[in-house]
Write a protein that holds these residues in place. Structure first.
Motif, PDB file in Angstrom:
ATOM      1  N   SER A   1     -17.227  -0.491   6.954  1.00  0.00           N
ATOM      2  CA  SER A   1     -18.187  -1.269   7.738  1.00  0.00           C
ATOM      3  C   SER A   1     -17.572  -2.550   8.293  1.00  0.00           C
ATOM      4  O   SER A   1     -18.089  -3.126   9.251  1.00  0.00           O
ATOM      5  N   PHE A   2     -16.477  -3.011   7.678  1.00  0.00           N
ATOM      6  CA  PHE A   2     -15.763  -4.183   8.179  1.00  0.00           C
ATOM      7  C   PHE A   2     -14.617  -3.797   9.109  1.00  0.00           C
ATOM      8  O   PHE A   2     -13.790  -4.637   9.460  1.00  0.00           O
ATOM      9  N   GLY A   3     -14.561  -2.547   9.494  1.00  0.00           N
ATOM     10  CA  GLY A   3     -13.523  -2.094  10.412  1.00  0.00           C
ATOM     11  C   GLY A   3     -12.240  -1.661   9.743  1.00  0.00           C
ATOM     12  O   GLY A   3     -11.232  -1.449  10.418  1.00  0.00           O
ATOM     13  N   ALA A   4     -12.240  -1.522   8.436  1.00  0.00           N
ATOM     14  CA  ALA A   4     -11.040  -1.100   7.720  1.00  0.00           C
ATOM     15  C   ALA A   4     -10.780   0.381   7.959  1.00  0.00           C
ATOM     16  O   ALA A   4     -11.693   1.167   8.184  1.00  0.00           O
ATOM     17  N   THR A   5      -9.503   0.747   7.907  1.00  0.00           N
ATOM     18  CA  THR A   5      -9.138   2.154   7.971  1.00  0.00           C
ATOM     19  C   THR A   5      -9.290   2.787   6.589  1.00  0.00           C
ATOM     20  O   THR A   5      -9.499   2.091   5.600  1.00  0.00           O
ATOM     21  N   GLU A   6      -9.165   4.109   6.542  1.00  0.00           N
ATOM     22  CA  GLU A   6      -9.246   4.795   5.248  1.00  0.00           C
ATOM     23  C   GLU A   6      -8.138   4.331   4.308  1.00  0.00           C
ATOM     24  O   GLU A   6      -8.336   4.235   3.092  1.00  0.00           O
ATOM     25  N   PHE A   7      -6.948   4.037   4.871  1.00  0.00           N
ATOM     26  CA  PHE A   7      -5.854   3.570   4.031  1.00  0.00           C
ATOM     27  C   PHE A   7      -6.176   2.213   3.422  1.00  0.00           C
ATOM     28  O   PHE A   7      -5.933   1.976   2.232  1.00  0.00           O
ATOM     29  N   VAL A   8      -6.736   1.305   4.239  1.00  0.00           N
ATOM     30  CA  VAL A   8      -7.112  -0.017   3.717  1.00  0.00           C
ATOM     31  C   VAL A   8      -8.219   0.131   2.691  1.00  0.00           C
ATOM     32  O   VAL A   8      -8.246  -0.568   1.674  1.00  0.00           O
ATOM     33  N   GLY A   9      -9.145   1.055   2.940  1.00  0.00           N
ATOM     34  CA  GLY A   9     -10.178   1.309   1.955  1.00  0.00           C
ATOM     35  C   GLY A   9      -9.599   1.794   0.638  1.00  0.00           C
ATOM     36  O   GLY A   9     -10.077   1.420  -0.444  1.00  0.00           O
ATOM     37  N   SER A  10      -8.534   2.602   0.696  1.00  0.00           N
ATOM     38  CA  SER A  10      -7.858   3.042  -0.519  1.00  0.00           C
ATOM     39  C   SER A  10      -7.192   1.868  -1.234  1.00  0.00           C
ATOM     40  O   SER A  10      -7.182   1.801  -2.464  1.00  0.00           O
ATOM     41  N   LEU A  11      -6.648   0.939  -0.464  1.00  0.00           N
ATOM     42  CA  LEU A  11      -6.057  -0.250  -1.071  1.00  0.00           C
ATOM     43  C   LEU A  11      -7.118  -1.093  -1.772  1.00  0.00           C
ATOM     44  O   LEU A  11      -6.855  -1.691  -2.826  1.00  0.00           O
ATOM     45  N   LEU A  12      -8.314  -1.143  -1.185  1.00  0.00           N
ATOM     46  CA  LEU A  12      -9.408  -1.871  -1.827  1.00  0.00           C
ATOM     47  C   LEU A  12      -9.735  -1.245  -3.171  1.00  0.00           C
ATOM     48  O   LEU A  12      -9.949  -1.954  -4.174  1.00  0.00           O
ATOM     49  N   ILE A  13      -9.776   0.076  -3.232  1.00  0.00           N
ATOM     50  CA  ILE A  13     -10.032   0.758  -4.495  1.00  0.00           C
ATOM     51  C   ILE A  13      -8.911   0.475  -5.487  1.00  0.00           C
ATOM     52  O   ILE A  13      -9.148   0.175  -6.662  1.00  0.00           O
ATOM     53  N   ALA A  14      -7.665   0.528  -5.017  1.00  0.00           N
ATOM     54  CA  ALA A  14      -6.513   0.335  -5.896  1.00  0.00           C
ATOM     55  C   ALA A  14      -6.389  -1.102  -6.382  1.00  0.00           C
ATOM     56  O   ALA A  14      -5.805  -1.350  -7.442  1.00  0.00           O
ATOM     57  N   SER A  15      -6.925  -2.072  -5.616  1.00  0.00           N
ATOM     58  CA  SER A  15      -6.779  -3.478  -6.002  1.00  0.00           C
ATOM     59  C   SER A  15      -7.452  -3.764  -7.344  1.00  0.00           C
ATOM     60  O   SER A  15      -7.008  -4.640  -8.095  1.00  0.00           O
ATOM     61  N   TYR A  16      -8.511  -3.045  -7.653  1.00  0.00           N
ATOM     62  CA  TYR A  16      -9.179  -3.208  -8.952  1.00  0.00           C
ATOM     63  C   TYR A  16      -8.215  -2.876 -10.087  1.00  0.00           C
ATOM     64  O   TYR A  16      -8.054  -3.645 -11.034  1.00  0.00           O
ATOM     65  N   SER A  17      -7.570  -1.717  -9.981  1.00  0.00           N
ATOM     66  CA  SER A  17      -6.646  -1.295 -11.030  1.00  0.00           C
ATOM     67  C   SER A  17      -5.419  -2.192 -11.094  1.00  0.00           C
ATOM     68  O   SER A  17      -4.869  -2.418 -12.176  1.00  0.00           O
ATOM     69  N   ALA A  18      -4.977  -2.691  -9.940  1.00  0.00           N
ATOM     70  CA  ALA A  18      -3.819  -3.577  -9.938  1.00  0.00           C
ATOM     71  C   ALA A  18      -4.090  -4.846 -10.734  1.00  0.00           C
ATOM     72  O   ALA A  18      -3.260  -5.280 -11.547  1.00  0.00           O
ATOM     73  N   MET A  19      -5.260  -5.443 -10.538  1.00  0.00           N
ATOM     74  CA  MET A  19      -5.599  -6.655 -11.285  1.00  0.00           C
ATOM     75  C   MET A  19      -5.898  -6.334 -12.747  1.00  0.00           C
ATOM     76  O   MET A  19      -5.592  -7.134 -13.640  1.00  0.00           O
ATOM     77  N   GLN A  20      -6.457  -5.180 -12.997  1.00  0.00           N
ATOM     78  CA  GLN A  20      -6.680  -4.765 -14.381  1.00  0.00           C
ATOM     79  C   GLN A  20      -5.344  -4.605 -15.101  1.00  0.00           C
ATOM     80  O   GLN A  20      -5.214  -4.951 -16.285  1.00  0.00           O
ATOM     81  N   PHE A  21      -4.361  -4.100 -14.388  1.00  0.00           N
ATOM     82  CA  PHE A  21      -3.018  -3.954 -14.945  1.00  0.00           C
ATOM     83  C   PHE A  21      -2.448  -5.301 -15.370  1.00  0.00           C
ATOM     84  O   PHE A  21      -1.847  -5.435 -16.443  1.00  0.00           O
TER      85      PHE A  21
END
Length: 435
Positions: free
Chosen positions: A37-57
């Motif tokens: 909805s903010f104009g992100a691509t599917e790849f950027v959306g995947s990075l958004l999902i992955a950012s949670y796990s990155a910070m959890q790491f």
């Protein structure tokens, strides 16, 4: 054990983890579309999902060591407070940058799972630890059972329309923000309950100064990691999480392409998977452990996943051989017969994943000393988070660059080294972690 009523404390931690995962699960069907909805691509959306796990790491070992030094209760309360802030930011985000910031904060606070695991280890004797960790796993499963369903409810048009009539215009109400606010309210309720009823499991005399404890604990954990037993367990944790992330990140793409399923249909399937995980981890792991032991369950679970992960994308083909079953079972007129084969694959796959995760957790707990539980669980949690950071990106590349079946087959192949890693543990190491 220093808690006067361990059973009650176990129930409180179960509730904390369940509600925490419930708030997280609410946003599972929302996050990708929110990014778009903010104009992100599917790849950027995947990075958004992955950012949670990155910070959890990054955060899990820090929170685990902090809980060893300062106590489990304050760390759990701190993480719940941070989660409330994160979900509120997620709801009012006016840009993709704020969305990423909120998601990363939520991930950092999600590192409290290591502390919850250490809490369970504090209040349960070694012979009952598998059952306690199994209940914690059941809280995970139940959170994922009800979370996506609630997310779909709060994102539905009637609920959003009713909320717009109730809330003032200054509150941004949409199918994306309303589930976020619901997650914040649920997590806030969890914080209040924990503040009043959660006892501390680690007495002051067993804690140390932060500087001293941090230095000695890092040395102890690095030494333990270099040992044959714990090193293999941590590596196994990484591979399990990496392989399963292929399923988690690409499953909706697969069902959408093969069956034309949207969020509602996928929510039903994911609810079923979560229910299987909850039943196995909360009810079956304990008796199975008593009979077969953690090591054998971990190996059996990994072996099941080798086959079933690779079989997931071929369920439509399997379904062509059972076309009449769909007519005999009242499962809805729009459900293709092939989905029966999908559920037949997902059921043992979920069982195998539950057995492996709980058994590896128990083996790690037994390989660490009583004063190293938080750090040890933080280490394995970090290994899993690191895998879930890079796993979805690789899986997405395989899905789009090679074929729809590639990430699932690759995930199954990644489970094979686990059998060798665990198999190389000599009898002395196995005896030391299962005695």
């Amino acid at each position: 054990m220093t808690v006067e009523n361990p059973r009650r404390a176990l129930g409180v931690v179960f509730f904390i983890v369940f509600v925490d995962l419930l708030g997280f699960g609410i946003l599972i069907p929302v996050i990708p579309l929110y990014a778009l909805s903010f104009g992100a691509t599917e790849f950027v959306g995947s990075l958004l999902i992955a950012s949670y796990s990155a910070m959890q790491f990054l955060a899990a070992p820090l929170l685990g060591r902090l809980s060893d030094a300062r106590g489990r209760r304050p760390v759990l309360l701190l993480s719940l407070t941070g989660s409330v802030i994160a979900w509120m930011l997620f709801g009012i985000a006016g840009s993709l940058a704020v969305l990423f910031a909120a998601r990363m904060l939520a991930g950092a606070m999600g590192g409290n799972i290591a502390t919850a695991q250490a809490y369970i280890a504090d209040i349960t004797p070694p012979e009952d630890r598998a059952k306690g960790l199994g209940l914690l796993g059941a809280a995970f499963g139940l959170g994922f059972v009800f979370g996506p369903a609630l997310g779909g409810f709060f994102a539905s048009d009637p609920v959003v329309a009713a909320a717009r009539d109730i809330f003032p215009a200054i509150v941004p109400v949409s199918e994306f923000s309303l589930p976020s606010f619901a997650a914040a309210v649920i997590t806030g309720t969890n914080l209040v309950v924990a503040f009043f009823v959660l006892p501390e499991s680690r007495p002051p005399e067993e804690r140390g100064s932060e500087a001293t404890e941090r230095e000695s604990r890092i040395d102890q954990l690095l030494t333990a990691l270099r040992t044959h037993g714990l090193g293999a367990l941590v590596a196994s944790f990484f591979l399990v999480s990496f392989a399963f992330s292929a399923l988690e990140s690409q499953f909706i793409f697969l069902t959408n392409d093969q069956y034309g399923y949207g969020a509602t249909e996928n929510a039903i399937i994911l609810t079923y998977v979560g229910l299987v995980l909850a039943v196995v981890q909360g009810g079956l792991v304990g008796p199975l452990t008593d009979r077969f032991g953690e090591y054998r369950l971990a190996v059996a679970g990994a072996a099941i996943q080798v086959v079933m992960l690779a079989a997931v994308p071929f369920s439509p083909v399997f379904g062509t051989y059972i076309p009449t079953v769909g007519a005999l079972v009242p499962i809805g007129p729009t459900l293709p017969p092939g989905v029966l084969a999908l559920l037949a694959v997902m059921t043992p796959l979920s069982v195998g994943n539950a057995l492996t995760n709980v058994s590896l957790n128990t083996l790690v707990s037994r390989s660490a000393g009583d004063d190293e539980q938080g750090g040890a669980f933080g280490l394995t949690q970090s290994a899993g988070s690191l895998a879930r950071t890079f796993g979805p990106a690789l899986a997405g590349g395989l899905y789009t660059g090679i074929a729809f079946w590639a990430p699932f087959v690759a995930g199954g192949l990644l489970m094979i080294p686990i059998l060798f890693l665990l198999g190389r543990l000599d009898r002395e190491v196995i005896a030391s972690v299962t005695a």
